[in-house]
Design a protein around this motif. Structure first.
Motif, PDB file in Angstrom:
ATOM      1  N   SER A  43       0.833  -1.209   0.000  1.00 34.54           N
ATOM      2  CA  SER A  43       0.000   0.000   0.000  1.00 34.54           C
ATOM      3  C   SER A  43       0.866   1.256   0.000  1.00 34.54           C
ATOM      4  O   SER A  43       0.580   2.222  -0.728  1.00 34.54           O
ATOM      5  N   ILE A  44       1.916   1.268   0.819  1.00 32.94           N
ATOM      6  CA  ILE A  44       2.817   2.423   0.863  1.00 32.94           C
ATOM      7  C   ILE A  44       3.464   2.647  -0.492  1.00 32.94           C
ATOM      8  O   ILE A  44       3.532   3.774  -1.001  1.00 32.94           O
ATOM      9  N   LEU A  45       3.950   1.563  -1.107  1.00 37.70           N
ATOM     10  CA  LEU A  45       4.597   1.689  -2.408  1.00 37.70           C
ATOM     11  C   LEU A  45       3.608   2.136  -3.493  1.00 37.70           C
ATOM     12  O   LEU A  45       3.961   2.939  -4.366  1.00 37.70           O
ATOM     13  N   PHE A  46       2.390   1.632  -3.443  1.00 40.32           N
ATOM     14  CA  PHE A  46       1.371   2.036  -4.418  1.00 40.32           C
ATOM     15  C   PHE A  46       1.048   3.521  -4.281  1.00 40.32           C
ATOM     16  O   PHE A  46       1.013   4.262  -5.270  1.00 40.32           O
ATOM     17  N   ILE A  47       0.811   3.971  -3.053  1.00 41.80           N
ATOM     18  CA  ILE A  47       0.483   5.380  -2.815  1.00 41.80           C
ATOM     19  C   ILE A  47       1.671   6.265  -3.195  1.00 41.80           C
ATOM     20  O   ILE A  47       1.491   7.339  -3.798  1.00 41.80           O
ATOM     21  N   SER A  49       3.983   5.632  -5.451  1.00 43.90           N
ATOM     22  CA  SER A  49       4.090   5.663  -6.908  1.00 43.90           C
ATOM     23  C   SER A  49       3.019   6.563  -7.519  1.00 43.90           C
ATOM     24  O   SER A  49       3.307   7.360  -8.427  1.00 43.90           O
ATOM     25  N   LYS A  50       1.788   6.468  -7.052  1.00 52.18           N
ATOM     26  CA  LYS A  50       0.703   7.295  -7.590  1.00 52.18           C
ATOM     27  C   LYS A  50       0.918   8.767  -7.271  1.00 52.18           C
ATOM     28  O   LYS A  50       0.714   9.638  -8.123  1.00 52.18           O
ATOM     29  N   SER A  51       1.324   9.055  -6.031  1.00 50.86           N
ATOM     30  CA  SER A  51       1.548  10.457  -5.661  1.00 50.86           C
ATOM     31  C   SER A  51       2.769  11.023  -6.378  1.00 50.86           C
ATOM     32  O   SER A  51       2.804  12.225  -6.690  1.00 50.86           O
ATOM     33  N   ALA A  52       3.771  10.197  -6.645  1.00 52.33           N
ATOM     34  CA  ALA A  52       4.953  10.669  -7.370  1.00 52.33           C
ATOM     35  C   ALA A  52       4.592  11.066  -8.795  1.00 52.33           C
ATOM     36  O   ALA A  52       5.107  12.060  -9.322  1.00 52.33           O
ATOM     37  N   SER A  53       3.715  10.313  -9.430  1.00 50.91           N
ATOM     38  CA  SER A  53       3.315  10.664 -10.799  1.00 50.91           C
ATOM     39  C   SER A  53       2.459  11.931 -10.816  1.00 50.91           C
ATOM     40  O   SER A  53       2.542  12.730 -11.744  1.00 50.91           O
ATOM     41  N   LEU A  55       2.694  14.440  -8.526  1.00 56.45           N
ATOM     42  CA  LEU A  55       3.519  15.564  -8.090  1.00 56.45           C
ATOM     43  C   LEU A  55       4.789  15.726  -8.925  1.00 56.45           C
ATOM     44  O   LEU A  55       5.662  16.527  -8.571  1.00 56.45           O
ATOM     45  N   ASN A  56       4.915  14.986 -10.004  1.00 45.41           N
ATOM     46  CA  ASN A  56       6.102  15.022 -10.862  1.00 45.41           C
ATOM     47  C   ASN A  56       7.392  14.742 -10.081  1.00 45.41           C
ATOM     48  O   ASN A  56       8.388  15.438 -10.226  1.00 45.41           O
ATOM     49  N   ARG A  57       7.352  13.753  -9.253  1.00 42.02           N
ATOM     50  CA  ARG A  57       8.514  13.308  -8.472  1.00 42.02           C
ATOM     51  C   ARG A  57       8.940  11.940  -8.993  1.00 42.02           C
ATOM     52  O   ARG A  57       8.167  11.245  -9.672  1.00 42.02           O
ATOM     53  N   PRO A  58      10.166  11.519  -8.626  1.00 41.93           N
ATOM     54  CA  PRO A  58      10.591  10.171  -9.062  1.00 41.93           C
ATOM     55  C   PRO A  58       9.805   9.093  -8.314  1.00 41.93           C
ATOM     56  O   PRO A  58       9.453   9.249  -7.150  1.00 41.93           O
ATOM     57  N   SER A  59       9.531   8.012  -9.004  1.00 37.63           N
ATOM     58  CA  SER A  59       8.819   6.892  -8.366  1.00 37.63           C
ATOM     59  C   SER A  59       9.770   6.165  -7.412  1.00 37.63           C
ATOM     60  O   SER A  59      10.975   6.388  -7.435  1.00 37.63           O
ATOM     61  N   PRO A  60       9.260   5.293  -6.575  1.00 36.83           N
ATOM     62  CA  PRO A  60      10.109   4.609  -5.594  1.00 36.83           C
ATOM     63  C   PRO A  60      11.213   3.806  -6.279  1.00 36.83           C
ATOM     64  O   PRO A  60      10.979   3.167  -7.299  1.00 36.83           O
ATOM     65  N   PRO A  61      12.429   3.845  -5.713  1.00 36.75           N
ATOM     66  CA  PRO A  61      13.546   3.110  -6.322  1.00 36.75           C
ATOM     67  C   PRO A  61      13.446   1.616  -6.008  1.00 36.75           C
ATOM     68  O   PRO A  61      13.869   1.166  -4.947  1.00 36.75           O
ATOM     69  N   LEU A  62      12.884   0.867  -6.907  1.00 37.79           N
ATOM     70  CA  LEU A  62      12.727  -0.577  -6.714  1.00 37.79           C
ATOM     71  C   LEU A  62      13.506  -1.326  -7.791  1.00 37.79           C
ATOM     72  O   LEU A  62      13.497  -0.943  -8.958  1.00 37.79           O
ATOM     73  N   LEU A  63      14.149  -2.400  -7.367  1.00 36.35           N
ATOM     74  CA  LEU A  63      14.832  -3.262  -8.315  1.00 36.35           C
ATOM     75  C   LEU A  63      13.830  -4.221  -8.933  1.00 36.35           C
ATOM     76  O   LEU A  63      12.877  -4.647  -8.277  1.00 36.35           O
ATOM     77  N   GLU A  64      14.065  -4.599 -10.169  1.00 37.21           N
ATOM     78  CA  GLU A  64      13.200  -5.580 -10.813  1.00 37.21           C
ATOM     79  C   GLU A  64      13.812  -6.958 -10.594  1.00 37.21           C
ATOM     80  O   GLU A  64      14.913  -7.245 -11.056  1.00 37.21           O
TER      81      GLU A  64
END
Length: 176
Positions: A43-47, A49-53, A55-64
């Protein structure tokens, strides 16, 4: 040798006892805790990511994360080897080829069923951690006494076995 580092050992034992007390007093389980933590993290990561898009901020730094084909093949080969070995041992016991192994397996399964009826899996895991942390230190401190006692018990068991073997041999001789 983890039990020789007193601070780490004390920390592990304290966390183990504390977590067991919390789980038992609130009737919480490991599976419930794990799913709640994962839901919170997702939930934290989803929120984020959505708020970053928005607010024009970078999305969470996650490895694939991906499992390579060779790693999956190696794991499946290892699993297949151990399962085949287990099935071969089971087949040998079922066909009556290894009576000694049958008795060992039967005794261990009986002990596991008794222990399983006395406590749930979570309590068993916590108890296992405590035993693994305390038994080596206890043995190291009282090694001479424990070894002497085990030798005495072994000698008594061997004596009882010989008595039983002699009695069964005499009964067979009388019957024939």
């Amino acid at each position: 040798m983890l039990w020789r580092n007193n601070n780490v050992s004390l920390g592990i034992v304290t966390v183990t006892i504390g977590s067991w007390m919390v789980f038992e007093s609130f009737s919480y389980t490991i599976l419930t805790l794990l799913s709640s933590v994962l839901l919170l993290l997702l939930s934290i990561l989803f929120i984020w990511s959505k708020s970053a898009s928005i607010l024009n901020r970078p999305s969470p730094p996650l490895l694939e994360f991906q499992i390579s084909e060779s790693m999956a093949e190696e794991a499946s080969k290892l699993l297949r080897f151990h399962v085949n070995k287990l099935l071969q041992v089971t087949y040998d016991i079922a066909m009556g080829r290894d009576a000694e192994l049958y008795i060992k397996v039967a005794v261990y399964l009986f002990l596991i069923s008794i222990i399983g009826s006395l406590m749930d899996f979570e309590t068993l895991c916590h108890t296992g951690v405590l035993v693994v942390m305390t038994l080596p230190a206890f043995y190291e401190r009282y090694e001479d006494y424990i070894d002497g006692s085990l030798v005495c018990i072994y000698n008594k068991a061997e004596e009882l076995y010989l008595r039983f073997e002699i009695r069964s041999y005499l009964k067979k001789k009388k019957l024939s």
